[in-house]
Design an enzyme around this catalytic site. Structure first.
Site, PDB file in Angstrom:
ATOM      1  N   TYR A  44     -16.490 -17.831   7.857  1.00 56.86           N
ATOM      2  CA  TYR A  44     -17.227 -17.182   6.803  1.00 56.86           C
ATOM      3  C   TYR A  44     -17.563 -18.340   5.518  1.00 56.86           C
ATOM      4  O   TYR A  44     -18.609 -18.500   5.315  1.00 56.86           O
ATOM      5  CB  TYR A  44     -16.450 -15.867   6.153  1.00 56.86           C
TER       6      TYR A  44
ATOM      7  N   SER B 290     -22.077 -16.838  -1.099  1.00 61.76           N
ATOM      8  CA  SER B 290     -20.684 -15.968  -1.606  1.00 61.76           C
ATOM      9  C   SER B 290     -20.061 -17.262  -2.471  1.00 61.76           C
ATOM     10  O   SER B 290     -20.118 -18.390  -2.327  1.00 61.76           O
ATOM     11  CB  SER B 290     -19.880 -15.653  -0.711  1.00 61.76           C
TER      12      SER B 290
HETATM   13  N1  LIG Z   1     -19.190  -7.676  -1.447  1.00 63.65           N
HETATM   14  C1  LIG Z   1     -18.737  -8.780  -1.675  1.00 63.65           C
HETATM   15  O1  LIG Z   1     -17.530  -8.839  -2.129  1.00 63.65           O
HETATM   16  C2  LIG Z   1     -19.541 -10.043  -1.104  1.00 63.65           C
HETATM   17  C3  LIG Z   1     -19.307 -11.375  -1.899  1.00 63.65           C
HETATM   18  C4  LIG Z   1     -19.908 -12.371  -1.741  1.00 63.65           C
HETATM   19  C5  LIG Z   1     -20.900 -12.423  -0.901  1.00 63.65           C
HETATM   20  N2  LIG Z   1     -21.338 -11.250  -0.205  1.00 63.65           N
HETATM   21  C6  LIG Z   1     -22.587 -11.167   0.646  1.00 63.65           C
HETATM   22  O2  LIG Z   1     -23.515 -10.162   0.208  1.00 63.65           O
HETATM   23  C7  LIG Z   1     -24.242  -9.878   1.630  1.00 63.65           C
HETATM   24  C8  LIG Z   1     -24.336  -8.552   1.431  1.00 63.65           C
HETATM   25  O3  LIG Z   1     -23.315  -7.969   1.857  1.00 63.65           O
HETATM   26  P1  LIG Z   1     -22.668  -6.573   0.861  1.00 63.65           P
HETATM   27  O4  LIG Z   1     -21.422  -6.875   0.261  1.00 63.65           O
HETATM   28  O5  LIG Z   1     -23.723  -5.945   0.416  1.00 63.65           O
HETATM   29  O6  LIG Z   1     -21.964  -5.736   2.181  1.00 63.65           O
HETATM   30  P2  LIG Z   1     -22.328  -4.338   2.983  1.00 63.65           P
HETATM   31  O7  LIG Z   1     -22.559  -3.204   1.987  1.00 63.65           O
HETATM   32  O8  LIG Z   1     -21.363  -4.323   4.127  1.00 63.65           O
HETATM   33  O9  LIG Z   1     -24.047  -4.669   3.676  1.00 63.65           O
HETATM   34  C9  LIG Z   1     -24.098  -5.733   4.410  1.00 63.65           C
HETATM   35  C10 LIG Z   1     -25.642  -5.422   5.120  1.00 63.65           C
HETATM   36  O10 LIG Z   1     -25.663  -6.527   6.102  1.00 63.65           O
HETATM   37  C11 LIG Z   1     -26.319  -5.983   7.096  1.00 63.65           C
HETATM   38  N3  LIG Z   1     -26.228  -6.540   8.496  1.00 63.65           N
HETATM   39  C12 LIG Z   1     -24.911  -6.971   8.891  1.00 63.65           C
HETATM   40  N4  LIG Z   1     -24.946  -7.314  10.162  1.00 63.65           N
HETATM   41  C13 LIG Z   1     -26.276  -7.434  10.310  1.00 63.65           C
HETATM   42  C14 LIG Z   1     -27.065  -7.588  11.556  1.00 63.65           C
HETATM   43  N5  LIG Z   1     -26.553  -8.036  12.677  1.00 63.65           N
HETATM   44  N6  LIG Z   1     -28.455  -7.538  11.610  1.00 63.65           N
HETATM   45  C15 LIG Z   1     -29.047  -6.881  10.556  1.00 63.65           C
HETATM   46  N7  LIG Z   1     -28.288  -6.601   9.303  1.00 63.65           N
HETATM   47  C16 LIG Z   1     -27.123  -6.564   9.402  1.00 63.65           C
HETATM   48  C17 LIG Z   1     -25.804  -4.371   6.910  1.00 63.65           C
HETATM   49  O11 LIG Z   1     -26.760  -3.477   7.785  1.00 63.65           O
HETATM   50  P3  LIG Z   1     -26.585  -2.809   9.226  1.00 63.65           P
HETATM   51  O12 LIG Z   1     -25.048  -2.518   9.448  1.00 63.65           O
HETATM   52  O13 LIG Z   1     -27.295  -1.347   8.785  1.00 63.65           O
HETATM   53  O14 LIG Z   1     -27.315  -3.640  10.009  1.00 63.65           O
HETATM   54  C18 LIG Z   1     -25.878  -4.131   5.611  1.00 63.65           C
HETATM   55  O15 LIG Z   1     -27.064  -3.652   5.216  1.00 63.65           O
HETATM   56  C19 LIG Z   1     -23.450 -10.480   2.740  1.00 63.65           C
HETATM   57  O16 LIG Z   1     -24.211 -11.752   3.197  1.00 63.65           O
HETATM   58  C20 LIG Z   1     -22.332 -11.214   2.108  1.00 63.65           C
HETATM   59  O17 LIG Z   1     -21.579 -12.049   2.941  1.00 63.65           O
HETATM   60  C21 LIG Z   1     -20.562  -9.982  -0.375  1.00 63.65           C
END
Ligand SMILES: NC(=O)c1ccc[n+]([C@@H]2O[C@H](COP(=O)([O-])OP(=O)(O)OC[C@H]3O[C@@H](n4cnc5c(N)ncnc54)[C@H](OP(=O)(O)O)[C@@H]3O)[C@@H](O)[C@H]2O)c1
Length: 258
Positions: free
Chosen positions: A150, A137
């Site tokens: 985080y 991130s």
């Molecule tokens: N969206 C943003 O603004 C942003 C910015 C910077 C970085 N990121 C990073 O991008 C990555 C993906 O996030 P996203 O934005 O796509 O959010 P999201 O739509 O909430 O997706 C998060 C994913 O992580 C999985 N997950 C969470 N906890 C888990 C666990 N204990 N075991 C297995 N899977 C797990 C969830 O699947 P289940 O709930 O089905 O397990 C889901 O598929 C993350 O690492 C986040 O930190 C996001």
């Protein structure tokens, strides 16, 4: 799985950036192993993809979930790409938050990323090909009151990835690693952490497909840290070089709100 095709394993494929990786890689001809906890979402995604897709239901905050995913990596001799994408955020001052959530965050962002990367590289390096993308991130470049763990776990991903890149390059290995550092991206992420996003201006939001495109382009070019979008590139470069005292003054208003 088709023996001739490259395969990719994506964690956190049930929504957001992980789903965007799955669609883009399947369109590019990869067979997939999709990992997350929500089975219905993973199966719905898998059924619409054009290549062979396996679903692995695993909680990456648990020993059993990490071990099952390590086994899937070991058993897939055609694994060309691992995407460590699973992750989540928490809100609140560190000492006031539920410790279980903080531990789970370290398990998913740090322990799972470290163990799955180890499992993948153990096969890829002798084969002389492959790549690992770990979704970090822009938070990795700074500290934010209310999101201390985080930021710290994402900074770990960047440091870990840069170190691995040095080891691989010293070996003249063709295997590539990348820390992907998106800014605000439209996914379920903020809803899951119950964050109010009303005050975030529209121009700051990124689209998950675009984040994935920039990541894969960066991997082809051997870029170890990828920050999608020019605004965030400038922001990340500034954050990297600001003295801690200046960051502390900038963080104060946010610190009062958490
Ligand atoms: N969206 C943003 O603004 C942003 C910015 C910077 C970085 N990121 C990073 O991008 C990555 C993906 O996030 P996203 O934005 O796509 O959010 P999201 O739509 O909430 O997706 C998060 C994913 O992580 C999985 N997950 C969470 N906890 C888990 C666990 N204990 N075991 C297995 N899977 C797990 C969830 O699947 P289940 O709930 O089905 O397990 C889901 O598929 C993350 O690492 C986040 O930190 C996001």
């Amino acid at each position: 799985m088709n023996d001739a095709r490259a395969a990719a394993l994506i964690t956190g494929a049930s929504s957001g950036i992980g789903t965007a990786f799955a669609r883009r890689l399947a369109a590019g001809g990869y067979d997939l192993i999709l990992v997350a906890r929500r089975e219905a979402e993973l199966r719905a995604l898998a059924s619409g993809l054009p290549t062979q897709t396996e679903v692995l239901i695993a909680d990456l905050a648990s020993e059993a979930g990490i071990a099952a995913t390590e086994r899937a990596i070991h058993d897939c001799a055609r694994l060309e790409l691992l995407v460590n994408n699973a992750g989540f955020g928490t809100m609140g001052r560190f000492w006031e938050t539920d410790i279980e959530g903080q531990i789970r965050m370290h398990e998913v962002h740090v322990t799972a990323t470290m163990r799955l990367t180890r499992a993948a590289l153990a096969g890829m390096v002798p084969r002389g090909r492959g790549g690992v993308i770990s979704v970090s991130s822009v938070a990795a470049f700074g500290q934010a009151p209310g999101n201390v763990s985080y930021c710290a776990t994402k900074a770990w991903i960047n440091s870990f990835t840069e170190g691995l890149d040095m080891e691989l390059r010293a070996l003249r290995s063709a295997v590539r690693v990348q820390a992907l550092c998106p800014g605000f991206t439209r996914t379920k992420f903020h809803e899951t952490m119950e964050m109010d996003t009303k005050e975030i201006p529209g121009f700051l939001w990124l689209d998950a497909d675009r984040v994935v495109e920039e990541s894969l382009r960066g991997l082809e070019r051997g870029k170890v840290t990828v920050v999608p979008d020019w605004k965030y590139k400038i922001g990340a470069a500034l954050m990297k070089h600001l003295p801690h005292g200046v960051k502390r003054r900038m963080g104060r208003p946010g610190g009062d709100r958490v």
